[in-house]
Write a protein that holds these residues in place. Structure first.
Motif, PDB file in Angstrom:
ATOM      1  N   TYR A   4       0.832  -1.197   0.000  1.00 27.05           N
ATOM      2  CA  TYR A   4       0.000   0.000   0.000  1.00 27.05           C
ATOM      3  C   TYR A   4       0.875   1.260   0.000  1.00 27.05           C
ATOM      4  CZ  TYR A   4      -3.321   3.547   1.413  1.00 27.05           C
ATOM      5  OH  TYR A   4      -4.089   4.680   1.465  1.00 27.05           O
ATOM      6  N   ALA A   5       1.962   1.238   0.753  1.00 26.52           N
ATOM      7  CA  ALA A   5       2.870   2.391   0.794  1.00 26.52           C
ATOM      8  C   ALA A   5       3.499   2.614  -0.584  1.00 26.52           C
ATOM      9  CB  ALA A   5       3.944   2.178   1.854  1.00 26.52           C
ATOM     10  N   LEU A   6       3.906   1.527  -1.253  1.00 33.41           N
ATOM     11  CA  LEU A   6       4.454   1.659  -2.596  1.00 33.41           C
ATOM     12  C   LEU A   6       3.404   2.204  -3.567  1.00 33.41           C
ATOM     13  CD1 LEU A   6       6.659  -1.529  -3.133  1.00 33.41           C
ATOM     14  CD2 LEU A   6       7.407   0.836  -2.905  1.00 33.41           C
ATOM     15  N   TYR A   7       2.181   1.722  -3.431  1.00 32.90           N
ATOM     16  CA  TYR A   7       1.088   2.200  -4.278  1.00 32.90           C
ATOM     17  C   TYR A   7       0.902   3.701  -4.089  1.00 32.90           C
ATOM     18  CZ  TYR A   7      -3.649   3.338  -5.643  1.00 32.90           C
ATOM     19  OH  TYR A   7      -4.742   3.951  -6.191  1.00 32.90           O
ATOM     20  N   ARG A   8       0.888   4.142  -2.838  1.00 33.20           N
ATOM     21  CA  ARG A   8       0.694   5.567  -2.560  1.00 33.20           C
ATOM     22  C   ARG A   8       1.849   6.399  -3.123  1.00 33.20           C
ATOM     23  NH1 ARG A   8      -3.718   7.726  -2.254  1.00 33.20           N
ATOM     24  NH2 ARG A   8      -2.618   9.514  -1.464  1.00 33.20           N
ATOM     25  N   LEU A   9       3.082   5.909  -2.982  1.00 36.46           N
ATOM     26  CA  LEU A   9       4.227   6.641  -3.524  1.00 36.46           C
ATOM     27  C   LEU A   9       4.122   6.769  -5.039  1.00 36.46           C
ATOM     28  CD1 LEU A   9       7.199   5.197  -1.441  1.00 36.46           C
ATOM     29  CD2 LEU A   9       6.334   7.543  -1.411  1.00 36.46           C
ATOM     30  N   ARG A  10       3.793   5.657  -5.700  1.00 34.02           N
ATOM     31  CA  ARG A  10       3.644   5.680  -7.154  1.00 34.02           C
ATOM     32  C   ARG A  10       2.514   6.618  -7.571  1.00 34.02           C
ATOM     33  NH1 ARG A  10       3.135   0.113  -7.640  1.00 34.02           N
ATOM     34  NH2 ARG A  10       5.173  -0.652  -7.066  1.00 34.02           N
ATOM     35  N   HIS A  11       1.396   6.496  -6.875  1.00 38.78           N
ATOM     36  CA  HIS A  11       0.238   7.330  -7.190  1.00 38.78           C
ATOM     37  C   HIS A  11       0.581   8.815  -7.034  1.00 38.78           C
ATOM     38  CE1 HIS A  11      -3.436   9.553  -6.082  1.00 38.78           C
ATOM     39  NE2 HIS A  11      -3.965   8.846  -7.066  1.00 38.78           N
ATOM     40  N   ASP A  12       1.199   9.163  -5.929  1.00 37.53           N
ATOM     41  CA  ASP A  12       1.564  10.558  -5.698  1.00 37.53           C
ATOM     42  C   ASP A  12       2.551  11.051  -6.745  1.00 37.53           C
ATOM     43  OD1 ASP A  12      -0.095  10.482  -3.511  1.00 37.53           O
ATOM     44  OD2 ASP A  12       1.531  10.273  -2.051  1.00 37.53           O
ATOM     45  N   ASP A  13       3.460  10.188  -7.179  1.00 36.12           N
ATOM     46  CA  ASP A  13       4.414  10.568  -8.200  1.00 36.12           C
ATOM     47  C   ASP A  13       3.709  10.811  -9.538  1.00 36.12           C
ATOM     48  OD1 ASP A  13       7.077  11.101  -9.066  1.00 36.12           O
ATOM     49  OD2 ASP A  13       7.113   9.132 -10.038  1.00 36.12           O
ATOM     50  N   PHE A  14       2.767   9.951  -9.894  1.00 36.36           N
ATOM     51  CA  PHE A  14       2.002  10.138 -11.129  1.00 36.36           C
ATOM     52  C   PHE A  14       1.190  11.435 -11.077  1.00 36.36           C
ATOM     53  CE2 PHE A  14       2.042   5.353 -11.986  1.00 36.36           C
ATOM     54  CZ  PHE A  14       3.055   5.484 -12.920  1.00 36.36           C
ATOM     55  N   VAL A  15       0.597  11.712  -9.943  1.00 39.14           N
ATOM     56  CA  VAL A  15      -0.183  12.945  -9.798  1.00 39.14           C
ATOM     57  C   VAL A  15       0.733  14.156  -9.962  1.00 39.14           C
ATOM     58  CG1 VAL A  15      -1.495  14.349  -8.158  1.00 39.14           C
ATOM     59  CG2 VAL A  15      -1.986  11.914  -8.389  1.00 39.14           C
ATOM     60  N   ARG A  16       1.918  14.115  -9.358  1.00 37.75           N
ATOM     61  CA  ARG A  16       2.870  15.219  -9.462  1.00 37.75           C
ATOM     62  C   ARG A  16       3.323  15.399 -10.907  1.00 37.75           C
ATOM     63  NH1 ARG A  16       7.883  15.280 -10.135  1.00 37.75           N
ATOM     64  NH2 ARG A  16       8.173  13.087  -9.654  1.00 37.75           N
ATOM     65  N   GLN A  17       3.631  14.287 -11.589  1.00 37.53           N
ATOM     66  CA  GLN A  17       4.054  14.375 -12.989  1.00 37.53           C
ATOM     67  C   GLN A  17       2.944  14.953 -13.866  1.00 37.53           C
ATOM     68  OE1 GLN A  17       5.328  10.523 -14.286  1.00 37.53           O
ATOM     69  NE2 GLN A  17       7.164  10.516 -13.019  1.00 37.53           N
TER      70      GLN A  17
END
Length: 56
Positions: A4-17
């Motif tokens: 879940y933590a990895l998912y959140r990191l990836r998700h936040d990175d995609f949102v930032r990009q």
């Protein structure tokens, strides 16, 4: 929990990009609009000079 933590990191990175991409597109659009406005203003105040006479 780790997944879940990895998912959140990836998700936040995609949102930032995505936000960075949107801002870059918007900035490019504003630059194009400003260039067009500048060109239109220059065209009204400075007629283009024709280097060669037109054929009759």
């Amino acid at each position: 929990m780790f997944e879940y933590a990895l998912y959140r990191l990836r998700h936040d990175d995609f949102v930032r990009q995505g936000e960075e991409h949107r801002l870059a597109r918007e900035a490019a659009r504003l630059r194009r609009t400003a260039r067009r406005t500048t060109r239109n203003t220059e065209a009204e105040s400075h007629p283009r000079r024709h280097w060669f006479a037109r054929a009759a």
